[in-house]
Structure formats: structure tokens, C-alpha cells
Design an enzyme around this catalytic site. Structure first.
Site, short mmCIF file in Angstrom:
data_model
loop_
_atom_site.label_atom_id
_atom_site.label_comp_id
_atom_site.label_asym_id
_atom_site.label_seq_id
_atom_site.Cartn_x
_atom_site.Cartn_y
_atom_site.Cartn_z
CG HIS A 1 -1.55 1.35 1.48
ND1 HIS A 1 -2.73 1.76 0.92
CD2 HIS A 1 -1.10 2.40 2.23
CE1 HIS A 1 -2.99 3.00 1.31
NE2 HIS A 1 -2.02 3.41 2.12
CD GLU B 1 -25.43 18.30 9.17
OE1 GLU B 1 -24.97 17.13 9.19
OE2 GLU B 1 -26.52 18.60 9.71
C1 LIG Z 1 -9.83 10.62 6.07
C2 LIG Z 1 -8.58 9.83 5.95
N1 LIG Z 1 -8.22 9.01 6.95
C3 LIG Z 1 -7.06 8.32 6.88
C4 LIG Z 1 -6.24 8.44 5.80
C5 LIG Z 1 -4.92 7.70 5.75
N2 LIG Z 1 -5.00 6.62 4.74
C6 LIG Z 1 -4.53 6.79 3.51
S1 LIG Z 1 -4.78 5.45 2.54
C7 LIG Z 1 -5.50 4.61 3.82
C8 LIG Z 1 -5.98 3.20 3.63
C9 LIG Z 1 -7.01 3.19 2.64
O1 LIG Z 1 -7.33 1.90 2.28
P1 LIG Z 1 -7.93 1.69 0.86
O2 LIG Z 1 -8.86 2.78 0.54
O3 LIG Z 1 -8.45 0.32 0.82
O4 LIG Z 1 -6.70 1.88 -0.07
P2 LIG Z 1 -5.77 0.78 -0.75
O5 LIG Z 1 -4.66 0.51 0.19
O6 LIG Z 1 -6.59 -0.42 -0.99
O7 LIG Z 1 -5.33 1.46 -1.97
C10 LIG Z 1 -5.55 5.40 4.95
C11 LIG Z 1 -6.12 4.96 6.24
C12 LIG Z 1 -6.66 9.32 4.78
N3 LIG Z 1 -5.93 9.52 3.69
N4 LIG Z 1 -7.84 9.97 4.87
#
Ligand SMILES: Cc1ncc(C[n+]2csc(CCOP(=O)(O)OP(=O)(O)O)c2C)c(N)n1
Ligand SMILES: [Mg+2]
Length: 702
Positions: A290, A442
Site C-alpha cells: 500500500h 452536512e
Molecule cells: C480521512 C482519511 N483518513 C485516513 C487516511 C490515511 N490513509 C490513507 S490510505 C488509507 C488506507 C485506505 O485503504 P484503501 O482505501 O483500501 O486503499 P488501498 O490501500 O486499498 O489502496 C488510509 C487509512 C486518509 N488519507 N484519509
């Protein structure tokens, strides 16, 4: 895994399928190399979603790389913004050109290979996450998960509205689709759910979300966090739900999108089963793919799996560029060319409508936009800020046909309903309506408002000031994107008395004052409301927030006190002692506390204390004034100052200095009629006058 890459000097003509694969692997390897070079970033998702993005861009989307702001282009929102390398790759490979802030088309690429080599570095047009305004071709700044999908709902509303207002028989000026790519994070975030629910209700069939179902987020497999039946959820929202079981199957992806095109009356949700880190033998399907570089060895192995030269870096075979030129390049130019001809004929037949479209695209206002704005006569009983706002907004909306907006189930309380003949509601079947009913959502409202503003509509959104907390992340992005969105917040202090502390904002003014790129105004009477609107409507690249009272505020006698036109300078001298001598004390207030200070001023003047009242509806605007003006309002040698505001005292030291006083809130409010709250918390003229006497070391005159 296929091994069909023929990146260099291919000795024979490649088949279409081979070219597709070469292009897809080029997106993958550019992403891998950029992350590796930057030593940070997110390679896994671009590796998995390269086929999807390839199909969308090179086969499906109506987008002219020569003109990324063509009004009838399909919109592409990368809601899982961490996968930004997908966008940088495809903007680069499609040869998308840059435009500047004045909407001029520049010759240079939106994203060069050099930018990609400098992924995530200062000044690069390939930053960590998609940034609207900074990189041409980016439709929305994304990164905070859930925002992009919610923006896309506003964009789809905008398209439906534009088509309804401007299309005529044989003239489909607007007819574009909105695509959002999203991941597990977007689906877990509440704002994504609010937005999906709203889009289903509104039957937005121009909207397609493609969900990257890879079952992985940062902390590992989503079996630990996210196990609901998402297909059932979206069916429940009223969406058309499709599934593509293999993210590498580009024909299936294309046919799912084809079904989206044919589906009427519902938005489409495509669940795309994918493998994060596809092609990397040790990281495939793991959260390790990731958010960190693959590492040199794994990069090599992944390239081997793709049939790519293992040692090549940032390799873009000529065949790939040509393939994109023959795909999106040719298709986009052709579609755009046809549209230009159509629009030229439309301009002849409907010159006024065409002129509106031109103005809107440049964020200009139509001639006479402020015609008929009210003036409120002096009146001790006065008018509530929200009430005056409703009157002004209705006049503006009559004058500005593309001013649209709504509230989160508080239209009657926030007074933002547009009531003139023909205003109408935006609902399925009446997409030309000017009033959008967001329901109690909202956050989605604010994000959708950004989507409307990104589509060049003048959009407003309203709720109680306290619930700005539920909209804050989107307001922050509006500021970052420099969107002229208007957030109308009523019940701005303790005016809703009996509702109690849960409904009484305290820290919100200070927090928005701390936020860059926003103009916040808290007008003190009906005429300041008019001037506040006059100011904010002229902003082209900044969101504005209005904090308006629930309760009536006296309409000041402007023949006695200074004109409300001073609002345009953020703060102005409202009342002054007679003569040229400097004042003994300065009272500074905003909103409902201004008239209170005027009363205190009259009391003090009667006692021979020379007080000045400064109405300060906007710190933000005042801070932008020349020093000489600021010093004329707040002379540096008058240090006896009292600020009065029904909000957190935080920050007022800036204007009252260390020797001044602030009458404000140090606790949350309470549930009681407003009059009692004013007494309890000290918002009374007597209290202000008493504070002044203490400050000046004077006794009350008998
Ligand atoms: C509101 C918010 N919370 C936390 C994050 C930090 N964050 C970035 S990517 C991610 C994981 C997202 O998982 P997924 O959408 O499944 O992405 P994938 O690894 O599958 O591409 C997190 C928690 C963020 N960018 N935005
Ligand atoms: Mg995921």
C-alpha cells in the site's frame, strides 16, 4: 501474468491487445519507479488499477488532452488519492497540456516525465496526492478519503443542472459523465455513505463509482474492519450495482462501463475485484504494497512479471505514446471539435445563454448581479441576520442564474430557500431546480458544494454554525482548492438559547479564523449582511463563510453611525467621539455584539469617556488592508481596548493587546432564554461599560 511488453524497437507491428498491455504496464512501471525514486508513496494500488484507468482514459472518456478544461469533458476523480501515480501516469501518457489560473491554455505538458521523476518533491507537478489548481487535469484535490466520491456527487448534480438549463433541442451542450475511482477507505468513511445515499435519492445516472475491492487497507486485510455486504448497501441506496471479478480483464471493465452508459435513473457502482501490488511476487495482496516502495529486488521481479526490461527506469515506449494519441488524443480532439461547432451554432441561436456559459466558466458575474439589493432602514427592533440573508440571497439568485444551493434539512431555519417564481427544487425529474435538499448530511453537502463549484456553478450551502464541525473537512479542501463556495451558517452564537450548549458555537469562529484561504464574515445588522454578500460574491478564488444571527439585531442608524460599506475593509470605525482628539478606549465587536457596544458607547460618552466602536465583521479582510488603514481604525497609541464577542476569547489578544480585555466565552454555553444567557455570560452594555471603567481606572459617574 502476461509477458507481452515490447518496449523498445519492436520489430513487428504489435496487436491491439499487446499495445493495451504495453500501455497498462507502462502505467504500472512509471508508478513503481516514481515511488522507488521518491523513497515514499503508494505503488500497490496503481499496479492493480492500471488496467481500469487505462480503459477509462484511452477507451471511454470524452476528454481532450489539448484542453483539459473543455466544459463538456467527462470528469475523472481519483478519490483514493494516495494512488496519485495513476493520474500522473495517465496525464503524462495522454499528453495532457497545462492551463493557467486565467484559463489560458499553455503549450507545456500538465505532467512531464521530469515531474514524475521528481514525484512528491517540491515544485513537481506530480505531488503526493492530486491537487486541483496545481496540476492541470486534476478535477478535485483528494487524499482525505471519502471527499472525492462526495465531490463527484456535486459534479453530477452540476451536470444535470447545466444540461437542464442550457441544452436545447439538437443542442446537447452539456452531456458528460462523472467517474470516481475509490477504495475501501472511501467506502468506510461516513461522508462516502452520505454522498452515496444522496446520489441514489437524486437518481444521478451520469455518475459512476468504481470501487477497488482489494480487501486491503493500511492495517492489513479488511476482514478486521470492513465486512459488510457492500453490494447490498449500494442496492439499498438505489444504485445500479455491477461486479467485475478481475481487475485485469479490460473487456469486462469496458462492458460494465457500457452498462453504466445505458442505465437510466440510477447511478452505477462497479465493484472491481483487484490485487494490490499485482505483479510483485512478495507483496501482491498485502498491505505492505500500500504505502511504501517495493524495494529494488521486488521492483525487478515485478518488471520481470510484466515482461518489462528489468533495469529500465521511467521507460515510456514510443508505441505507448502513439497508442494514447490514437486513443484518447484522437477521440478527445474529435469530440471537442464537434462540440466547438455545435457551440458556435448555439451561440448564434442562443447568444444570451452562450454568454452565460462563457461568464460562468471564467467565474465572472453577470452584468447587474447586485441590482435590487435591499437597504434596511434604521430600526431598533431590527432584523435577524438569517432573515436579511434570505432576502439578499433571493435577490442575488434572481440576478445570477447559476447561483444554486441548499441546506442540510434546515432551509426554513437558515432562510436560504430560494422562493422566487421558477426557482424550484432540484429533484429527479426537475434537474433545473435551484434549491438542493441535502437532507441531514452536512458533510456530503459541503463536499457536493465543492463539486458544484468545481463545475463552475456559484454554490452555497447552509446549516447552523455549530454543524460546520460536520462539514469542516470539505471546507478545508474548498480553501485549498481556492473555490468560491459560500457557506452560510446561522445560529452563530447563543441566539438559540434554549437549545443549549450542544447548539451554541464557541470555538468555531476562532478555528475558521485560524484556517488559511477562507474569508469569514460575521455581520452586525441587515445592512452589513448586504455588504457581506456584496463582498463575497465578488470572490473568484476563495471560499467564504457567513456567520449570521438567529435573533433580530437592531438595524443601526447609518446617518448617525458610519456606512456599512466599511464591511469591505473587514473592520471600520462605526462610532467615534466628536472632535479630532483620540479616543480613550476602543470597543471592538462583531455580529450581535456590535449593537451592544454601541449602547455601551452611548453610556460611556454620556459619562465623558471618549469611546470608539469598531465593527469588525472580518479579521481576514481586515488583515489584508494596508497598515495605514489598520492603524487608522486601531491607532497603536490607544491601548485601552475591549473586544466583545459571544465566542471563544482565543485570538483576540491580537487586537486588544496584553493590556486589553476580552468579553467572550471561556466555557460552553447553557440552556436558557437568550436574555438570561446574556446576563450570565456578561454580554450586556452595563458589563462592557464597567469593564471600560476598570480598564481606565475610572469610577462610574453619578
Ligand atoms: C480521512 C482519511 N483518513 C485516513 C487516511 C490515511 N490513509 C490513507 S490510505 C488509507 C488506507 C485506505 O485503504 P484503501 O482505501 O483500501 O486503499 P488501498 O490501500 O486499498 O489502496 C488510509 C487509512 C486518509 N488519507 N484519509
Ligand atoms: Mg483497499
Amino acid at each position: 501474468m502476461s509477458a507481452v511488453a515490447r518496449p523498445k524497437n519492436a520489430p513487428r507491428q504489435m496487436s491491439g491487445a499487446e499495445l493495451d498491455q504495453l500501455a497498462i504496464n507502462c502505467i504500472r512501471t512509471l508508478s513503481i519507479d516514481a515511488v522507488q525514486q521518491a523513497k515514499s508513496g503508494h505503488p500497490g494500488t496503481p499496479m492493480a488499477l492500471a488496467p481500469l484507468v487505462y480503459v477509462l482514459w484511452n477507451r471511454v472518456m470524452r476528454f481532450d488532452p489539448q484542453d483539459p478544461i473543455w466544459p463538456n469533458r467527462d470528469r475523472f476523480v481519483l478519490s483514493n488519492g494516495h494512488a496519485s501515480m495513476l493520474l500522473w501516469s495517465v496525464l503524462h501518457l495522454s499528453g495532457t497540456r497545462a492551463v493557467n489560473a486565467d484559463y489560458e491554455r499553455l503549450g507545456q505538458p500538465a505532467v512531464s516525465l521530469d515531474d514524475i521523476r521528481h514525484f512528491r518533491q517540491l515544485g513537481s507537478k506530480a505531488p503526493g496526492h492530486p491537487e486541483y489548481r496545481w496540476v492541470s487535469g486534476v478535477e478535485a484535490t483528494t487524499g482525505p478519503l471519502g471527499q472525492g466520491v462526495a465531490n463527484s456527487v456535486g459534479m453530477a448534480i452540476a451536470e444535470a443542472w447545466l444540461a437542464s438549463r442550457y441544452n436545447r433541442p439538437d443542442f446537447e451542450i452539456f452531456g458528460y459523465d462523472v467517474y470516481a475511482v475509490c477504495g475501501d477507505g472511501d467506502m468506510m468513511e461516513g461522508v462516502g455513505s452520505e454522498a452515496a445515499s444522496l446520489a441514489g435519492h437524486l437518481a444521478l445516472d451520469n455518475l459512476c463509482w468504481i470501487y477497488d475491492n482489494n480487501r486491503i487497507s493500511i492495517d492489513g486485510n479488511t476482514r478486521i474492519t470492513f465486512t459488510e455486504d457492500i453490494a447490498a448497501r449500494f442496492l439499498g441506496y438505489g444504485w445500479n450495482v455491477l461486479r467485475v471479478g478481475d481487475a485485469n480483464d479490460i473487456e469486462r471493465i469496458e462492458s460494465a462501463i457500457d452498462i453504466f452508459h445505458k442505465t437510466k435513473g440510477r447511478p452505477t457502482f462497479i465493484i472491481l475485484d483487484s490485487h494490490i501490488g499485482y505483479g510483485a511476487p512478495h507483496k501482491h495482496d498485502t498491505s505492505a504494497a500500500h504505502g511504501e516502495p517495493l524495494g529494488d529486488d521486488e521492483v525487478r521481479l515485478a518488471k520481470r512479471a510484466y515482461g518489462w526490461p528489468e533495469d529500465a527506469k521511467f521507460l515510456v515506449p514510443d508505441d505507448v505514446r502513439e497508442h494514447f494519441a490514437a486513443g484518447i488524443g484522437a477521440r478527445g480532439a474529435e469530440a471537442h471539435g464537434r462540440w466547438n461547432e455545435l457551440f458556435a451554432a448555439y451561440r448564434k441561436k442562443y447568444p444570451e445563454l452562450a454568454a452565460e456559459i462563457d461568464q460562468m466558466q471564467r467565474r465572472e458575474l453577470p452584468h447587474g448581479w447586485d441590482r435590487g439589493l435591499p437597504t434596511f432602514p434604521a430600526d431598533a427592533k431590527g432584523i435577524a441576520g438569517r432573515e436579511a440573508s434570505g432576502k439578499v440571497l433571493n435577490v442575488l439568485a434572481l440576478n445570477i442564474p447559476w447561483l444554486v444551493g441548499g441546506s442540510a434539512d434546515l432551509a426554513s431555519s437558515t432562510k436560504v430557500a430560494l422562493k422566487f417564481d421558477g426557482a424550484g427544487d432540484f429533484e429527479p425529474g426537475t434537474p433545473g431546480g435551484r434549491n438542493i435538499h441535502y437532507g441531514v448530511r452536512e458533510h456530503a453537502m459541503a463536499a457536493a458544494t465543492n463539486g458544484l463549484a468545481l463545475s463552475k456553478l456559484r454554490a452555497f450551502a447552509a446549516t447552523f454554525f455549530i454543524f460546520s464541525d460536520y462539514a469542516r473537512p470539505s471546507i478545508r479542501l474548498a480553501a485549498m482548492m481556492e473555490l468560491p463556495a459560500l457557506f452560510i451558517f446561522t445560529h452563530d452564537a447563543m441566539g438559540d438559547g434554549e437549545d443549549g450548549p450542544t447548539h451554541q458555537p464557541v470555538e468555531q469562529l476562532a478555528s475558521f479564523r485560524a484556517e488559511p484561504g477562507i474569508v469569514l464574515l460575521r455581520p452586525c445588522d441587515g445592512n452589513e449582511v448586504v455588504e457581506a454578500y456584496r463582498y463575497v460574491m465578488q470572490l473568484r478564488h476563495k471560499p467564504a463563510l457567513l456567520a449570521l444571527s438567529r435573533q433580530p439585531l437592531p438595524t443601526l442608524d447609518r446617518s448617525k453611525y458610519a456606512s456599512a460599506a466599511g464591511v469591505a475593509r473587514g473592520a471600520y470605525v462605526l462610532a467615534d467621539p466628536p472632535g479630532d482628539e483620540k479616543p480613550d478606549v476602543i470597543l471592538i465587536a462583531s455580529g450581535s455584539e456590535v449593537s451592544l457596544c454601541v449602547d455601551a458607547h452611548e453610556e460611556l460618552m454620556a459619562e465623558g469617556i471618549r469611546s470608539r466602536v469598531v465593527s469588525m465583521p472580518s479579521w481576514d479582510i481586515f488583515e489584508d488592508q494596508p497598515q495605514a488603514y489598520r492603524d487608522s481604525v486601531l491607532p497603536p497609541d490607544v491601548t485601552a481596548r475591549v473586544a466583545v464577542e459571544q465566542a471563544s476569547t482565543f485570538g483576540w489578544e491580537r487586537y486588544v493587546g496584553t493590556s486589553g480585555r476580552v468579553i467572550g466565552m471561556k466555557t460552553f454555553g447553557a440552556s436558557a432564554p437568550l436574555k438570561e444567557l446574556q446576563r450570565k455570560f456578561g454580554f450586556q452594555p452595563e458589563r462592557v461599560a464597567k469593564t471600560v471603567r476598570e480598564l481606565l481606572g475610572r469610577r462610574k459617574a453619578k
